[in-house]
Design a protein around this motif. Structure first.
Motif, PDB file in Angstrom:
ATOM      1  N   SER A 199       0.797  -1.227   0.000  1.00  0.00           N
ATOM      2  CA  SER A 199       0.000   0.000   0.000  1.00  0.00           C
ATOM      3  C   SER A 199       0.831   1.279   0.000  1.00  0.00           C
ATOM      4  O   SER A 199       0.316   2.356  -0.316  1.00  0.00           O
ATOM      5  N   GLY A 200       2.093   1.154   0.391  1.00  0.00           N
ATOM      6  CA  GLY A 200       2.935   2.329   0.519  1.00  0.00           C
ATOM      7  C   GLY A 200       2.765   3.058   1.836  1.00  0.00           C
ATOM      8  O   GLY A 200       3.438   4.064   2.086  1.00  0.00           O
ATOM      9  N   GLU A 201       1.884   2.539   2.723  1.00  0.00           N
ATOM     10  CA  GLU A 201       1.633   3.179   4.013  1.00  0.00           C
ATOM     11  C   GLU A 201       2.368   2.452   5.123  1.00  0.00           C
ATOM     12  O   GLU A 201       2.298   1.224   5.231  1.00  0.00           O
ATOM     13  N   ALA A 202       3.055   3.213   5.966  1.00  0.00           N
ATOM     14  CA  ALA A 202       3.753   2.648   7.122  1.00  0.00           C
ATOM     15  C   ALA A 202       2.824   2.713   8.332  1.00  0.00           C
ATOM     16  O   ALA A 202       2.697   3.752   8.982  1.00  0.00           O
ATOM     17  N   LEU A 203       2.151   1.605   8.627  1.00  0.00           N
ATOM     18  CA  LEU A 203       1.191   1.548   9.724  1.00  0.00           C
ATOM     19  C   LEU A 203       1.597   0.459  10.712  1.00  0.00           C
ATOM     20  O   LEU A 203       2.203  -0.550  10.341  1.00  0.00           O
ATOM     21  N   THR A 204       1.249   0.655  11.976  1.00  0.00           N
ATOM     22  CA  THR A 204       1.435  -0.401  12.970  1.00  0.00           C
ATOM     23  C   THR A 204       0.372  -1.470  12.763  1.00  0.00           C
ATOM     24  O   THR A 204      -0.638  -1.263  12.070  1.00  0.00           O
ATOM     25  N   GLY A 205       0.588  -2.622  13.402  1.00  0.00           N
ATOM     26  CA  GLY A 205      -0.402  -3.677  13.324  1.00  0.00           C
ATOM     27  C   GLY A 205      -1.761  -3.233  13.840  1.00  0.00           C
ATOM     28  O   GLY A 205      -2.808  -3.562  13.266  1.00  0.00           O
ATOM     29  N   GLU A 206      -1.751  -2.474  14.922  1.00  0.00           N
ATOM     30  CA  GLU A 206      -3.006  -1.979  15.490  1.00  0.00           C
ATOM     31  C   GLU A 206      -3.707  -1.025  14.526  1.00  0.00           C
ATOM     32  O   GLU A 206      -4.938  -1.072  14.377  1.00  0.00           O
ATOM     33  N   GLN A 207      -2.940  -0.192  13.855  1.00  0.00           N
ATOM     34  CA  GLN A 207      -3.536   0.725  12.885  1.00  0.00           C
ATOM     35  C   GLN A 207      -4.104  -0.025  11.684  1.00  0.00           C
ATOM     36  O   GLN A 207      -5.168   0.334  11.164  1.00  0.00           O
ATOM     37  N   ILE A 208      -3.416  -1.068  11.250  1.00  0.00           N
ATOM     38  CA  ILE A 208      -3.929  -1.885  10.145  1.00  0.00           C
ATOM     39  C   ILE A 208      -5.256  -2.520  10.545  1.00  0.00           C
ATOM     40  O   ILE A 208      -6.228  -2.532   9.766  1.00  0.00           O
ATOM     41  N   LEU A 209      -5.316  -3.033  11.781  1.00  0.00           N
ATOM     42  CA  LEU A 209      -6.540  -3.650  12.271  1.00  0.00           C
ATOM     43  C   LEU A 209      -7.679  -2.630  12.338  1.00  0.00           C
ATOM     44  O   LEU A 209      -8.814  -2.909  11.925  1.00  0.00           O
ATOM     45  N   ASP A 210      -7.380  -1.437  12.831  1.00  0.00           N
ATOM     46  CA  ASP A 210      -8.400  -0.389  12.914  1.00  0.00           C
ATOM     47  C   ASP A 210      -8.905  -0.012  11.519  1.00  0.00           C
ATOM     48  O   ASP A 210     -10.112   0.187  11.314  1.00  0.00           O
ATOM     49  N   ARG A 211      -7.991   0.094  10.574  1.00  0.00           N
ATOM     50  CA  ARG A 211      -8.385   0.434   9.210  1.00  0.00           C
ATOM     51  C   ARG A 211      -9.266  -0.675   8.611  1.00  0.00           C
ATOM     52  O   ARG A 211     -10.242  -0.400   7.903  1.00  0.00           O
ATOM     53  N   ALA A 212      -8.898  -1.919   8.881  1.00  0.00           N
ATOM     54  CA  ALA A 212      -9.683  -3.037   8.356  1.00  0.00           C
ATOM     55  C   ALA A 212     -11.096  -3.033   8.934  1.00  0.00           C
ATOM     56  O   ALA A 212     -12.080  -3.290   8.223  1.00  0.00           O
ATOM     57  N   ARG A 213     -11.209  -2.742  10.230  1.00  0.00           N
ATOM     58  CA  ARG A 213     -12.531  -2.670  10.858  1.00  0.00           C
ATOM     59  C   ARG A 213     -13.392  -1.580  10.221  1.00  0.00           C
ATOM     60  O   ARG A 213     -14.619  -1.702  10.159  1.00  0.00           O
ATOM     61  N   ALA A 214     -12.726  -0.515   9.770  1.00  0.00           N
ATOM     62  CA  ALA A 214     -13.441   0.607   9.156  1.00  0.00           C
ATOM     63  C   ALA A 214     -13.742   0.363   7.679  1.00  0.00           C
ATOM     64  O   ALA A 214     -14.319   1.226   7.008  1.00  0.00           O
TER      65      ALA A 214
END
Length: 300
Positions: A199-214
């Motif tokens: 994706s080109g985005e540097a996200l933490t695992g928690e941020q990835i999970l939050d994005r997926a939930r959204a």
């Protein structure tokens, strides 16, 4: 009968007294010092303070630690706590505590804890999985830890990811020096790196999970790839060991539905017309390490 367990981690050291019913009678944590000799002194101090609080002495002591003991030399190897490597941890602690101690890899202790009185209780064969900064595992048969001839049993994190696609080969470099290890695909840092590559985005695992939930498609795709790779890795364990239960632990085991979704994918990779292995989330969380260390001594 009370047993003392020690979880020697990179940042914290926990000591707990566990009775024969699995109840924690006393526990204490302190920051882990960097120097090896300081680690030994800290463990000795915490064990003695635990015994003083219980008005007992010379209790059995089990130690969970990163890395494993080389049976040929008696020295720690492959520890991510570099100060332990090349050291005779069991002998040095036995001297400091003036009693025998039992040591095992921390992932093995997790597996033993969950097999004895956790999510795998009652099963004859349990494979415990750590999904965190690294990827580890341990195998327990009839409540006995199976460490293997060279004390390398359960090191599935440093086997190659099975059935790699074209864009997965040869795989990311692993800290062990090889490429494409399971740890380089499904650890916490690996999830972050995989998402960034796609994706080109540097996200933490928690941020990835939050994005997926959204409902973010890129984050959902990253979690889907993670779950599929986990299922492939565990299918190899099922094909070789065929455990009754696989228990997921470590920070990534907290991903909602991970155990269930991984279990649903297993039949696509396991060499059988029926998969009976259950994949479940752990019961004792980050206390499993110290509990399993205590259970290194016989239960009877």
């Amino acid at each position: 009968m009370i047993r003392i367990g020690v979880d020697l981690g990179g940042t914290k050291t926990e000591v707990a007294a566990i009775d024969s019913n699995g109840q924690t009678r006393y526990s204490v944590r302190e920051a882990t010092p960097d120097q090896y000799e300081s680690k030994i002194r800290l463990i000795a101090k915490l064990v003695r303070s635990t015994e003083e609080s219980l008005q007992s002495d010379s209790l059995s002591v089990g130690i969970g630690h990163p890395g494993s003991i080389n049976p040929a030399t008696g020295l720690i190897r492959n520890s991510n706590s570099a100060a332990l490597n090349g050291r005779a941890l069991d002998k040095d602690l036995a001297t400091a505590l003036n009693r025998p101690v039992r040591c095992a890899n921390d992932a093995n202790c997790f597996a033993l804890s969950e097999a004895v009185d956790g999510a795998g209780q009652g099963a004859k064969s349990v494979f415990g999985v750590i999904l965190g900064t690294g990827v580890g595992g341990g195998l327990v048969l009839n409540n006995c830890l199976h460490e293997g001839h060279g004390l390398l049993g359960g090191e599935w994190g440093h086997t190659s990811l099975p059935w790699p696609s074209v864009d997965e080969a040869p795989g990311p470099p692993c800290k062990c020096g090889l490429r494409g290890c399971i740890e380089s695909w499904i650890s916490g840092p690996a999830l972050t790196a995989d998402h960034q590559r796609r994706s080109g985005e540097a996200l933490t695992g928690e941020q990835i999970l939050d994005r997926a939930r959204a409902g973010d498609p890129a984050a959902e795709a990253s979690l889907d790839r993670f779950q599929d790779r986990l299922a492939r890795g565990l299918a190899t364990i099922v094909n070789i060991v065929d455990p009754e239960v696989i228990v997921l632990g470590g920070g990534l085991s907290n991903i909602p539905g991970l155990a269930e979704k991984t279990g649903q994918r297993l039949p696509g990779y396991v060499f059988s017309d029926q998969v009976t292995t259950r994949i479940v989330r752990n019961t004792h969380g980050d206390s499993s390490g110290v509990r399993g260390a205590a259970w290194l001594w016989p239960l009877t």
